[in-house]
Enzyme design. Sequence first.
Site, PDB file in Angstrom:
ATOM      1  N   HIS A  55       0.834  -1.209   0.000  1.00 31.69           N
ATOM      2  CA  HIS A  55       0.000   0.000   0.000  1.00 31.69           C
ATOM      3  C   HIS A  55       0.865   1.254   0.000  1.00 31.69           C
ATOM      4  CE1 HIS A  55      -2.650   3.174   1.315  1.00 31.69           C
ATOM      5  NE2 HIS A  55      -2.097   3.209   2.508  1.00 31.69           N
ATOM      6  N   HIS A  81       3.532   7.490   5.578  1.00 30.69           N
ATOM      7  CA  HIS A  81       2.329   8.214   5.995  1.00 30.69           C
ATOM      8  C   HIS A  81       1.510   7.507   7.072  1.00 30.69           C
ATOM      9  CE1 HIS A  81       0.267   5.719   2.836  1.00 30.69           C
ATOM     10  NE2 HIS A  81      -0.743   5.795   3.692  1.00 30.69           N
ATOM     11  N   ASP A  82       1.661   6.196   7.234  1.00 30.01           N
ATOM     12  CA  ASP A  82       0.888   5.482   8.256  1.00 30.01           C
ATOM     13  C   ASP A  82       1.732   5.041   9.449  1.00 30.01           C
ATOM     14  OD1 ASP A  82      -1.736   5.553   7.340  1.00 30.01           O
ATOM     15  OD2 ASP A  82      -1.454   3.836   6.021  1.00 30.01           O
ATOM     16  N   GLU A  85       0.496   6.459  12.835  1.00 29.17           N
ATOM     17  CA  GLU A  85      -0.872   6.045  13.156  1.00 29.17           C
ATOM     18  C   GLU A  85      -0.979   4.555  13.466  1.00 29.17           C
ATOM     19  OE1 GLU A  85      -5.042   6.022  10.703  1.00 29.17           O
ATOM     20  OE2 GLU A  85      -3.799   7.822  10.599  1.00 29.17           O
ATOM     21  N   ASP A  86      -0.186   3.739  12.763  1.00 27.91           N
ATOM     22  CA  ASP A  86      -0.410   2.299  12.815  1.00 27.91           C
ATOM     23  C   ASP A  86       0.729   1.479  13.411  1.00 27.91           C
ATOM     24  OD1 ASP A  86      -2.903   2.615  11.668  1.00 27.91           O
ATOM     25  OD2 ASP A  86      -2.187   2.300   9.627  1.00 27.91           O
ATOM     26  N   ASP A 145      -2.671   8.211  -1.001  1.00 27.42           N
ATOM     27  CA  ASP A 145      -3.003   7.198   0.013  1.00 27.42           C
ATOM     28  C   ASP A 145      -4.404   6.652  -0.228  1.00 27.42           C
ATOM     29  OD1 ASP A 145      -3.576   5.826   2.455  1.00 27.42           O
ATOM     30  OD2 ASP A 145      -4.124   7.719   3.414  1.00 27.42           O
TER      31      ASP A 145
END
Length: 201
Positions: A55, A81-82, A85-86, A145
């Site tokens: 991804h 980018h994640d 957050e993840d 994204d």
Amino acid sequence: MIQTFAVKDGWPALRARWADRLPGEDLALLDEVVEFAGHSHAGQRRPAGEPYLEHLLEATRVLVEAVGITDVDILRAAVLHDVVEDTPCSLDEVRERFGDRVAALVDWVTKPPRPASRSREEARGAYLARLAGAPDDAILVKLADRLSNVQRLDTHPRPAKQRDYYNETVRTIVPLAQRHPWFRDWYGAWRHEFRRLAEEP
């Protein structure tokens, strides 16, 4: 049919494709963030089962090959980018390793922790509304994204999630795409192709 951006052969093949698009020093910077993201997201899978790194690379491929972005900070932010957050990685760690600008872009596209006083839906709505004030560079990362997430929306295992994600994208992401002609046209074609999801079952 909409144009899709699969990355099945991993970073080495993608890197080779970009050898004539990006300077060697920028490719080396991308080597670093891809390794970091791959380690950070190790073991994570997308809803359809593919490794999470696919991804991140898909979003970056959109920026390079479709939009023509060569700004390495935007590309590094797309890979990362994640990560806040993840994964357990903090924004401070991103800043220390990759610089203020990359961290600022990652921060714009990272959902903040949900306050106890807000429902999940309210917190998500506030995050998406905040994006309307984001700088263009951050919007590019977010549009790439979301493109990766929705290009094969019919492969998501939950039909209700397909509908919810379609409607949310039309409501909150499609307006942001109007800033950028290529994304405007892609999301317009995508919206038409998946229009059946706008209907209740």
